[in-house]
Design an enzyme around this catalytic site. Structure first.
Site, PDB file in Angstrom:
ATOM      1  N   TYR A 142       0.847  -1.183   0.000  1.00  0.00           N
ATOM      2  CA  TYR A 142       0.000   0.000   0.000  1.00  0.00           C
ATOM      3  C   TYR A 142       0.887   1.238   0.000  1.00  0.00           C
ATOM      4  CZ  TYR A 142      -3.545   3.396   1.533  1.00  0.00           C
ATOM      5  OH  TYR A 142      -4.395   4.476   1.625  1.00  0.00           O
ATOM      6  N   ASP A 237       9.376   3.170  -0.517  1.00  0.00           N
ATOM      7  CA  ASP A 237       8.302   3.848   0.220  1.00  0.00           C
ATOM      8  C   ASP A 237       8.536   3.575   1.705  1.00  0.00           C
ATOM      9  OD1 ASP A 237       4.637   3.769   0.235  1.00  0.00           O
ATOM     10  OD2 ASP A 237       6.117   4.753   1.511  1.00  0.00           O
ATOM     11  N   LYS A 265       4.232   9.868   8.510  1.00  0.00           N
ATOM     12  CA  LYS A 265       4.131   9.335   9.874  1.00  0.00           C
ATOM     13  C   LYS A 265       5.160   9.913  10.855  1.00  0.00           C
ATOM     14  CE  LYS A 265       2.115   5.109   7.956  1.00  0.00           C
ATOM     15  NZ  LYS A 265       0.705   5.089   8.397  1.00  0.00           N
TER      16      LYS A 265
HETATM   17  P1  KE4 Z   1      -0.948   8.500   4.395  1.00  0.00           P
HETATM   18  O1  KE4 Z   1      -1.461   9.173   3.155  1.00  0.00           O
HETATM   19  O2  KE4 Z   1      -2.010   7.663   5.080  1.00  0.00           O
HETATM   20  O3  KE4 Z   1      -0.226   9.468   5.344  1.00  0.00           O
HETATM   21  O4  KE4 Z   1       0.224   7.478   3.926  1.00  0.00           O
HETATM   22  C1  KE4 Z   1      -0.079   6.530   2.942  1.00  0.00           C
HETATM   23  C2  KE4 Z   1       0.908   5.381   3.065  1.00  0.00           C
HETATM   24  C3  KE4 Z   1       1.947   5.312   2.157  1.00  0.00           C
HETATM   25  N1  KE4 Z   1       2.858   4.321   2.218  1.00  0.00           N
HETATM   26  C4  KE4 Z   1       2.789   3.364   3.179  1.00  0.00           C
HETATM   27  C5  KE4 Z   1       3.819   2.289   3.217  1.00  0.00           C
HETATM   28  C6  KE4 Z   1       1.745   3.403   4.141  1.00  0.00           C
HETATM   29  O5  KE4 Z   1       1.680   2.441   5.095  1.00  0.00           O
HETATM   30  C7  KE4 Z   1       0.790   4.424   4.090  1.00  0.00           C
HETATM   31  C8  KE4 Z   1      -0.364   4.520   5.065  1.00  0.00           C
HETATM   32  N2  KE4 Z   1      -0.426   3.512   6.057  1.00  0.00           N
HETATM   33  C9  KE4 Z   1      -1.747   3.204   6.559  1.00  0.00           C
HETATM   34  C10 KE4 Z   1      -1.611   2.070   7.572  1.00  0.00           C
HETATM   35  N3  KE4 Z   1      -1.312   0.847   6.945  1.00  0.00           N
HETATM   36  C11 KE4 Z   1      -2.412   4.401   7.146  1.00  0.00           C
HETATM   37  C12 KE4 Z   1      -3.602   4.111   8.025  1.00  0.00           C
HETATM   38  C13 KE4 Z   1      -4.894   4.461   7.346  1.00  0.00           C
HETATM   39  O6  KE4 Z   1      -4.977   4.317   6.113  1.00  0.00           O
HETATM   40  O7  KE4 Z   1      -5.815   4.876   8.081  1.00  0.00           O
END
Ligand code: KE4
Length: 427
Positions: A142, A237, A265
């Site tokens: 993801y 990533d 994060k």
């Molecule tokens: P955000 O747009 O949510 O800040 O980041 C996206 C993203 C990008 N790359 C990786 C490897 C990520 O894990 C994420 C977002 N992680 C999720 C949890 N697996 C965020 C939690 C959610 O979607 O509510």
């Protein structure tokens, strides 16, 4: 009705699914989401006063625990002078200098507001810099919710059982090619079938959105070699692994060089921040000094920079926290395995650094196909057993447990005690 139930009943009327991010809705585990009112160290409290040992940690940002005094102080001192100006501030320079100091192989950084935005921008830069259109990602990984990434995505997209989101046009998805994590052959075949067309391979150096699947020996090094051979860029990533696996993230931890790195994060310290970074040659192709456009009203927001910089300064000054977090995660993983063996539960536990994930399945989980075989109904029962014992886990099988430096031995002992009882209740 509990206060959380009352709030959720209101929330579903004005927020899709009652939440601002799908995984928070507890749909994969059932029951009513807990509305959190306070976090301190490794614990959170909900609106009904219940206290939990927290292993979500806002999905990674709270690597030093909630409400760290130095981070709160940095925010408080900064905010009294104004929240946002849309003009350069010294803090943005200090933040970029700190990231360049801590992370290998980067010379420049661009701040954005989320991991999604960081990945979307890095992908655009890779395409602009190479003049190529196609992108290789891994099924089950993801990278946020930009259109090109919502193809075979993990995390919430997987939990919702809709790996490919509606609203993503064929045009947006057609240039995204799908490989299999820990399978270099699947990458090589795509590169050879699309000669001189692949701008980049994007990978989570540890796949932490299909649960937690570490890279097998040679996988990341193999991606580096394939990208060099085929003229594609390698994008790490590191939204999850950045500043978590090591001060320099996965590049430091595995000793593999990426061309572009995305962050989120932890670099926000709990505030909305993302970033992408790379060599000067690549990053100076970004507007205003280059032809790849990207912009943002709140990018580099001074209050968010204050929080993120405070967190990075603590992590770089206290590298011993990485060994502590790794030992804590290994303690939990070892005890989960012992409990599973004792109760005859089919369970695998993957752990690397401060990340771990239990899967209810017989076979080792070293790829996405194996992760999908896990018994998600059993995970849901385990989640609720643990929640009832005051341990707050990810409300989905396809997420990670995030251990922080704030988790105490008492937290760990209570966690493994609760896990033993919960696993016993499953069989
Ligand atoms: P955000 O747009 O949510 O800040 O980041 C996206 C993203 C990008 N790359 C990786 C490897 C990520 O894990 C994420 C977002 N992680 C999720 C949890 N697996 C965020 C939690 C959610 O979607 O509510």
């Amino acid at each position: 009705m509990t206060k959380s139930e009352q709030l959720f009943a209101r929330a579903v009327k004005v927020l899709p699914g009652g939440v601002n991010s799908p995984v928070r809705a507890f749909r994969a585990v059932g029951g009513n989401p807990r509305f959190v009112v306070k976090g301190k160290g490794s614990h959170i409290w909900d609106e009904d006063g219940a206290e939990y040992i927290d292993y979500v940690g806002s999905w990674g940002p709270m690597v030093l625990g909630h409400s760290h005094p130095d981070i709160l102080r940095a925010v408080q001192e900064r905010m009294v002078n104004g929240l946002s100006f849309g003009a350069p501030t010294a803090l943005e320079v200090e933040m970029a200098e700190k990231m360049v100091e801590m992370v290998p192989n980067i010379e420049m950084v661009r701040m954005v507001n989320s991991g999604t935005e960081a990945v979307m921008s890095a992908v655009r830069l890779a395409r602009g810099a190479t003049g190529r259109d196609k992108l290789i990602k891994f099924e089950g990984c993801y990278h946020g919710h930009s259109d090109a990434m919502l193809v075979g995505a993990g995390s919430g997209a997987l939990t919702q059982g809709e790996p490919d989101s509606k609203g993503v046009t064929r045009g947006a998805a057609q240039d995204t090619l799908m490989a299999q994590y820990n399978d270099l052959g699947s990458v090589e075949r795509l590169l050879e079938a699309n000669p001189d067309q692949v701008a980049a391979v994007i990978v989570e150096p540890v796949a932490a959105n299909m649960g937690v699947v570490p890279p097998q020996e040679g996988f990341l090094q193999g991606l580096r070699g394939l990208c060099d051979k085929h003229g594609a860029l390698l994008i790490f990533d590191e939204v999850i692994t950045g500043f978590r696996l090591a001060p320099g993230g996965a590049q430091e931890y595995f000793g593999v060089r990426a061309d572009l790195v995305t962050f989120g994060k932890i670099i926000g310290g709990g505030m909305p921040v993302g970033a992408y970074a790379g060599t000067r040659a690549l990053m100076e192709q970004v507007a205003p000094c280059g032809p790849v456009y990207q912009a943002g009203t709140l990018s580099g927001n001074p209050v968010a920079m204050a929080a993120g910089l405070a967190q990075l300064e603590i992590l770089s000054a206290h590298p011993e926290v990485y060994g502590k977090m790794q030992a804590s995660a290994a303690f939990i993983a070892d005890h989960l395995r012992e409990s599973a063996a004792k109760h005859g539960a089919a369970m695998q536990v993957n752990q690397i650094g401060s990340l771990l994930c239990p899967y209810f399945t017989e076979a080792p989980v070293d790829c996405f196909a194996a992760a999908k075989k896990s018994d998600t109904k059993k995970y849901a029962k385990y989640f609720n057993e643990m929640l009832s014992r005051g341990v707050y886990l990810a409300p989905s099988q396809f997420e990670a447990m995030f251990v922080s430096s704030a988790h105490t031995q008492d937290d760990l002992d209570r966690t493994v005690q609760a896990a033993g009882e919960s696993i016993a209740a499953l069989v």
